[in-house]
Write an enzyme that holds these catalytic residues in place. Structure first.
Site, mmCIF file in Angstrom:
data_model
loop_
_atom_site.group_PDB
_atom_site.id
_atom_site.type_symbol
_atom_site.label_atom_id
_atom_site.label_comp_id
_atom_site.label_asym_id
_atom_site.label_seq_id
_atom_site.Cartn_x
_atom_site.Cartn_y
_atom_site.Cartn_z
ATOM 1 N N ASN A 1 -9.136 -8.075 20.117
ATOM 2 C CA ASN A 1 -7.932 -7.273 20.330
ATOM 3 C C ASN A 1 -7.276 -7.131 18.976
ATOM 4 O O ASN A 1 -6.690 -8.086 18.458
ATOM 5 C CB ASN A 1 -6.983 -7.941 21.324
ATOM 6 C CG ASN A 1 -5.690 -7.148 21.463
ATOM 7 O OD1 ASN A 1 -5.509 -6.112 20.798
ATOM 8 N ND2 ASN A 1 -4.785 -7.612 22.280
ATOM 9 N N HIS B 1 0.803 -1.230 0.000
ATOM 10 C CA HIS B 1 0.000 0.000 0.000
ATOM 11 C C HIS B 1 0.836 1.281 0.000
ATOM 12 O O HIS B 1 2.058 1.229 -0.035
ATOM 13 C CB HIS B 1 -0.997 -0.051 1.152
ATOM 14 C CG HIS B 1 -2.022 -1.118 0.915
ATOM 15 N ND1 HIS B 1 -1.997 -2.336 1.564
ATOM 16 C CD2 HIS B 1 -3.052 -1.185 0.047
ATOM 17 C CE1 HIS B 1 -2.976 -3.101 1.110
ATOM 18 N NE2 HIS B 1 -3.636 -2.425 0.197
HETATM 19 C C1 LIG Z 1 -9.624 -2.745 -0.843
HETATM 20 C C2 LIG Z 1 -8.947 -3.515 0.263
HETATM 21 N N1 LIG Z 1 -9.564 -3.619 1.446
HETATM 22 C C3 LIG Z 1 -8.997 -4.276 2.472
HETATM 23 C C4 LIG Z 1 -7.749 -4.852 2.368
HETATM 24 C C5 LIG Z 1 -7.159 -5.585 3.524
HETATM 25 O O1 LIG Z 1 -6.008 -4.998 4.059
HETATM 26 P P1 LIG Z 1 -4.950 -5.873 4.881
HETATM 27 O O2 LIG Z 1 -4.163 -6.666 3.887
HETATM 28 O O3 LIG Z 1 -4.103 -4.872 5.602
HETATM 29 O O4 LIG Z 1 -5.713 -6.751 5.797
HETATM 30 C C6 LIG Z 1 -7.083 -4.777 1.147
HETATM 31 C C7 LIG Z 1 -5.765 -5.416 1.050
HETATM 32 O O5 LIG Z 1 -4.927 -5.205 0.252
HETATM 33 C C8 LIG Z 1 -7.684 -4.097 0.059
HETATM 34 O O6 LIG Z 1 -7.073 -3.991 -1.120
#
Ligand SMILES: Cc1ncc(COP(=O)(O)O)c(C=O)c1O
Length: 449
Positions: free
Chosen positions: A296, A228
């Protein structure tokens, strides 16, 4: 030596270590992989991680405080709550809407939440896990966002919220979506996991530069996984400007407790041993009073310390993403016969997470043939996450409604893929990728002759 002097010495050594270990390698076409995403950092992040480790506070502490307030200020909201992932942030955001503290506005089992199936699973999962019904609306190509003209068709007396992502960093049409949400009294959760730094300008003649996504709906979520816009390794955040929602989210994140003391703090409310809650005896220690069925989902201060440094780089990271997107767009221009190229939503200035491409039906080759070719040349691509989530094994039997057959969602599943825009990528790698695509197209055309 004093502690401060020792810390300074360690920081100096960490900077030297970084120079030796992470020296920039030059790109060798065909040998160095072209990544779609990755961590971009310098000695500052390493020093911050070590500084937090020397504190050895471990759970959320001074760096978490700093990161949360900087993030909230950047996006333009009141509260930011750090979590251990974007998926956790999504779970908290949606679960918060079921809190008894919302009274009649709370979402109850069987209520409906409008979303899309062309996306990441953990945007949809919290809806299912809270015994709510996801209602799937098709997406538009090439913005890859919800078809706004279909949303009102999805409404029923049970509709209570809209929970959708700004797909791959491209803001959905916030004017339309907010208009519908306001008209029908729906909550809007913005999944901004792929969109930190993207902006949207509300209404014609509004402010010239727009506001950051995440400041429009009642709640927004972010992910700091390495792919990200900024990374904490693992991490996420829930943002809101609503004091009640912030309190609910904090409670759900911290085991469901009613107490809102920070880690290591006591009696912030001043009534630790004098309150009366539920059917507990009067004066039951507020630290162990639970007003929600919680989890948590906290992160650590080491992660937060890295985040503080990453956030300082956000503007330059987003500029690089926008530059790389533009380079792809110009390079792909001569292949429009084969590909549908991405389009920003009107009024939006996306800090693109990626460069999505859809192979046209008449291209003469398939998405998978092309991505396989690129893969053998060490060029990473990704599908648009779950494609059509409803066709994934885990979702075959979920209770849901859908508006029509979702043909574009299937098209995304079959024909779309994306290339990276992350700041670690530059023109050299983009040019190499385009040469490889050119070669693939020529070979395909030759084979057909
Ligand atoms: C649109 C979207 N929502 C939620 C997430 C979930 O994030 P995480 O990988 O930090 O759990 C992602 C993951 O890349 C995503 O692209």
């Amino acid at each position: 030596m004093t502690e401060a002097e020792l810390r300074q010495k360690v920081a100096g050594l960490v900077a030297q270590f970084h120079k030796v270990r992470n020296a920039k390698q030059s790109f060798v076409p065909g040998t160095t992989p072209v990544r779609y995403a990755g961590r971009v950092f310098d000695e500052k992040e390493l020093q911050a991680a070590v500084e937090a480790s020397l504190d050895f506070w471990l759970t959320e502490g001074r760096f978490a405080e700093e990161f949360q307030s900087e993030l909230a200020a950047k996006v333009g909201v009141e509260y930011a709550l750090l979590t251990n992932s974007g998926s956790s942030a999504n779970l908290l955001a949606l679960t918060a809407l079921t809190s008894p503290l919302l009274g009649d506005r709370r979402l109850k089992p069987g209520d409906e939440v409008i979303t899309v199936a062309a996306g990441f699973p953990t945007t949809v999962n919290p809806i299912i896990l809270n015994n709510l019904i996801p209602v799937f609306v098709d997406v538009d190509i090439p913005t890859y966002n919800i078809q706004v003209n279909q949303i009102e068709k999805a409404l029923s007396p049970k509709t209570k919220a809209i929970f959708i992502a700004h797909t791959l960093g491209n803001p959905f049409n916030l004017d339309e979506v907010l208009g519908i949400a306001e008209k029908h009294g729906l909550f809007l959760i913005e999944d901004c996991c792929d969109a930190l730094g993207s902006t949207y300008r509300r209404g014609a003649g509004g402010e010239p530069f727009g506001s950051f996504v995440g400041s429009f709906g009642q709640i927004a979520t972010f992910s700091f996984y390495p792919a990200h816009h900024i990374t904490l390794g693992e991490g996420g955040a829930v943002l809101t400007s609503d004091e009640t929602l912030a309190r609910i989210i904090r409670s759900l994140k911290d085991w469901g407790r009613d107490c809102y003391c920070g880690p290591g703090e006591n009696n912030t409310c001043g009534r630790r041993f004098s309150g009366q809650y539920g059917n507990l005896p009067p004066g039951y220690d507020h630290k162990y009073v639970y007003s929600h069925i919680g989890y948590n989902l906290k992160a650590t201060d080491v992660q937060a310390a890295i985040g503080v440094e990453q956030l300082k780089k956000l503007d330059s990271f987003c500029a690089a993403r926008r530059r790389n997107f533009q380079l792809w767009k110009e390079s792909f221009g001569k292949y429009e016969k084969y590909f549908l190229l991405p389009k920003a939503t009107e009024g939006a200035d996306p800090a693109w997470f990626a460069f999505p491409v859809t192979v046209r039906a008449e291209a003469g080759f398939s998405r998978t043939e092309l991505t396989n070719h690129l893969n053998t040349h060490l060029i990473e691509t990704r599908n648009l996450f779950g494609g059509n989530l409803l066709r994934q094994p885990a979702y075959l039997n979920i209770a849901h409604r859908q508006i029509g057959e979702l043909p574009n969602t299937d098209c995304v599943m079959n024909d779309s893929f994306f290339l990276g825009t992350y700041p670690g990528l530059d023109k050299e790698q983009i040019d190499y990728t385009m040469d490889s695509i050119e070669q693939f197209i020529c070979n395909t055309a030759l084979k057909k002759k």
